[in-house]
Motif scaffolding. Structure first.
Motif, PDB file in Angstrom:
ATOM      1  N   LEU A  12       1.078  -1.232   0.013  1.00 25.24           N
ATOM      2  CA  LEU A  12      -0.239  -0.082   0.216  1.00 25.24           C
ATOM      3  C   LEU A  12       1.029   1.231  -0.080  1.00 25.24           C
ATOM      4  O   LEU A  12       0.519   2.215  -0.703  1.00 25.24           O
ATOM      5  CB  LEU A  12      -0.909  -0.021   1.382  1.00 25.24           C
ATOM      6  N   TYR A  13       1.980   1.263   0.779  1.00 17.73           N
ATOM      7  CA  TYR A  13       2.926   2.575   0.690  1.00 17.73           C
ATOM      8  C   TYR A  13       3.427   2.619  -0.787  1.00 17.73           C
ATOM      9  O   TYR A  13       3.606   3.700  -1.262  1.00 17.73           O
ATOM     10  CB  TYR A  13       4.072   2.238   1.761  1.00 17.73           C
ATOM     11  N   ARG A  14       3.632   1.594  -1.317  1.00 22.31           N
ATOM     12  CA  ARG A  14       4.385   1.795  -2.681  1.00 22.31           C
ATOM     13  C   ARG A  14       3.120   2.034  -3.875  1.00 22.31           C
ATOM     14  O   ARG A  14       3.538   2.610  -4.879  1.00 22.31           O
ATOM     15  CB  ARG A  14       5.119   0.594  -3.143  1.00 22.31           C
ATOM     16  N   ASP A  18      -3.935   1.509  -4.909  1.00 18.47           N
ATOM     17  CA  ASP A  18      -4.715   0.146  -4.692  1.00 18.47           C
ATOM     18  C   ASP A  18      -5.216  -0.023  -3.321  1.00 18.47           C
ATOM     19  O   ASP A  18      -5.450  -1.094  -2.946  1.00 18.47           O
ATOM     20  CB  ASP A  18      -3.454  -0.753  -5.120  1.00 18.47           C
ATOM     21  N   ALA A  19      -5.490   1.066  -2.631  1.00 20.32           N
ATOM     22  CA  ALA A  19      -6.143   0.869  -1.186  1.00 20.32           C
ATOM     23  C   ALA A  19      -7.297   0.107  -1.115  1.00 20.32           C
ATOM     24  O   ALA A  19      -7.610  -0.836  -0.171  1.00 20.32           O
ATOM     25  CB  ALA A  19      -6.444   2.451  -0.737  1.00 20.32           C
ATOM     26  N   ALA A  20      -8.291   0.288  -2.135  1.00 25.43           N
ATOM     27  CA  ALA A  20      -9.374  -0.580  -2.074  1.00 25.43           C
ATOM     28  C   ALA A  20      -9.049  -2.161  -2.269  1.00 25.43           C
ATOM     29  O   ALA A  20      -9.684  -2.882  -1.371  1.00 25.43           O
ATOM     30  CB  ALA A  20     -10.392  -0.259  -3.286  1.00 25.43           C
ATOM     31  N   ALA A  21      -8.265  -2.469  -3.095  1.00 25.69           N
ATOM     32  CA  ALA A  21      -7.756  -4.008  -3.225  1.00 25.69           C
ATOM     33  C   ALA A  21      -7.142  -4.239  -1.898  1.00 25.69           C
ATOM     34  O   ALA A  21      -7.389  -5.592  -1.332  1.00 25.69           O
ATOM     35  CB  ALA A  21      -6.794  -4.083  -4.322  1.00 25.69           C
ATOM     36  N   VAL A  22      -6.393  -3.619  -1.285  1.00 23.96           N
ATOM     37  CA  VAL A  22      -5.594  -3.914  -0.285  1.00 23.96           C
ATOM     38  C   VAL A  22      -6.795  -4.131   0.950  1.00 23.96           C
ATOM     39  O   VAL A  22      -6.473  -5.243   1.628  1.00 23.96           O
ATOM     40  CB  VAL A  22      -4.482  -2.854   0.375  1.00 23.96           C
ATOM     41  N   ILE A 107       5.763  -7.933  -2.688  1.00 26.04           N
ATOM     42  CA  ILE A 107       4.349  -8.427  -3.499  1.00 26.04           C
ATOM     43  C   ILE A 107       4.323  -7.190  -4.611  1.00 26.04           C
ATOM     44  O   ILE A 107       4.765  -5.956  -4.560  1.00 26.04           O
ATOM     45  CB  ILE A 107       3.084  -7.880  -2.949  1.00 26.04           C
ATOM     46  N   PHE A 108       4.170  -7.661  -6.020  1.00 24.80           N
ATOM     47  CA  PHE A 108       4.581  -6.954  -6.985  1.00 24.80           C
ATOM     48  C   PHE A 108       3.049  -6.677  -7.443  1.00 24.80           C
ATOM     49  O   PHE A 108       2.910  -5.535  -8.146  1.00 24.80           O
ATOM     50  CB  PHE A 108       4.897  -7.727  -8.144  1.00 24.80           C
ATOM     51  N   ASP A 109       1.924  -7.317  -7.056  1.00 27.00           N
ATOM     52  CA  ASP A 109       0.527  -6.938  -7.722  1.00 27.00           C
ATOM     53  C   ASP A 109      -0.508  -7.745  -6.885  1.00 27.00           C
ATOM     54  O   ASP A 109      -0.258  -8.583  -6.450  1.00 27.00           O
ATOM     55  CB  ASP A 109       0.397  -7.370  -9.210  1.00 27.00           C
ATOM     56  N   LEU A 110      -1.795  -7.018  -6.849  1.00 32.67           N
ATOM     57  CA  LEU A 110      -2.793  -7.902  -5.996  1.00 32.67           C
ATOM     58  C   LEU A 110      -3.852  -7.752  -7.231  1.00 32.67           C
ATOM     59  O   LEU A 110      -4.247  -6.842  -7.697  1.00 32.67           O
ATOM     60  CB  LEU A 110      -3.254  -6.830  -4.834  1.00 32.67           C
TER      61      LEU A 110
END
Length: 181
Positions: A12-14, A18-22, A107-110
């Motif tokens: 999330l920092y990076r 993508d906050a909703a996915a996190v 983590i590269f992607d969610l």
């Protein structure tokens, strides 16, 4: 030791967009389903996958998925393993046969995606935690039983065209990375 909570905070920092996915991934990990690392959860479960880069860092090895009939990155179910980095590397090794794969720590992607019903398995969500994996020794792959084919694709081609939108996103993200050293 892989700590999903810490890894999601770092992601999330990076990637603040993508906050909703996190939050969806955090909710699953926090008990939205009693078995988030197994296949039986009603709300879905975690999977691990990877964008496998060639030695030059400009190509990715994709599998033509036998069930879904689409070109995708290697990956699979956690099957009870909460170390999703280990899951992603295991699946990359099993599905490609490439020796000496090296996984990046972050983590590269969610991606959360719907899996339609298949045989006796009802439709469900996959919460896919994705990593970057690099070929280091050889690019000679072996097609596994789960695939119809494997093929090296230029990242530029995967970043557009008829590929899954989340795969396109990963390819575009990978093209921005510095060359491996």
């Amino acid at each position: 030791m892989f700590d999903l909570s810490r890894e999601l905070a770092d992601y999330l920092y990076r990637h603040p967009g993508d906050a909703a996915a996190v939050e969806l991934f955090r909710a699953l990990a926090a008990g939205a389903d009693p078995e988030p690392y197994g296949r039986s959860g009603r709300h879905g479960h975690f999977t691990g996958s990877s964008l496998v880069l060639g030695i030059d860092g400009q190509r990715t090895l994709l599998t033509h998925h036998r069930k879904l009939q689409r070109w995708l990155q290697p990956g699979g179910h956690a099957d009870g393993d909460s170390d999703l980095r280990r899951v992603a590397l295991r699946e990359a090794c099993e599905e490609t046969g490439l020796p000496g794969l090296r996984i990046e720590p972050a983590i590269f992607d969610l991606d959360r995606h719907w899996i339609p019903p298949y045989r006796e398995m009802p439709g469900h969500w996959h919460y896919d935690v994705r990593f970057l994996v690099r070929a280091t020794e050889s690019e000679a792959y072996m097609v596994s039983d789960e695939s119809d084919d494997l093929r090296w694709w230029p990242l530029a081609d995967v970043g557009r065209g008829d590929f899954d939108p989340s795969l396109q996103r990963m390819a575009r993200r990978a093209r921005l990375l510095p060359a491996a050293g």
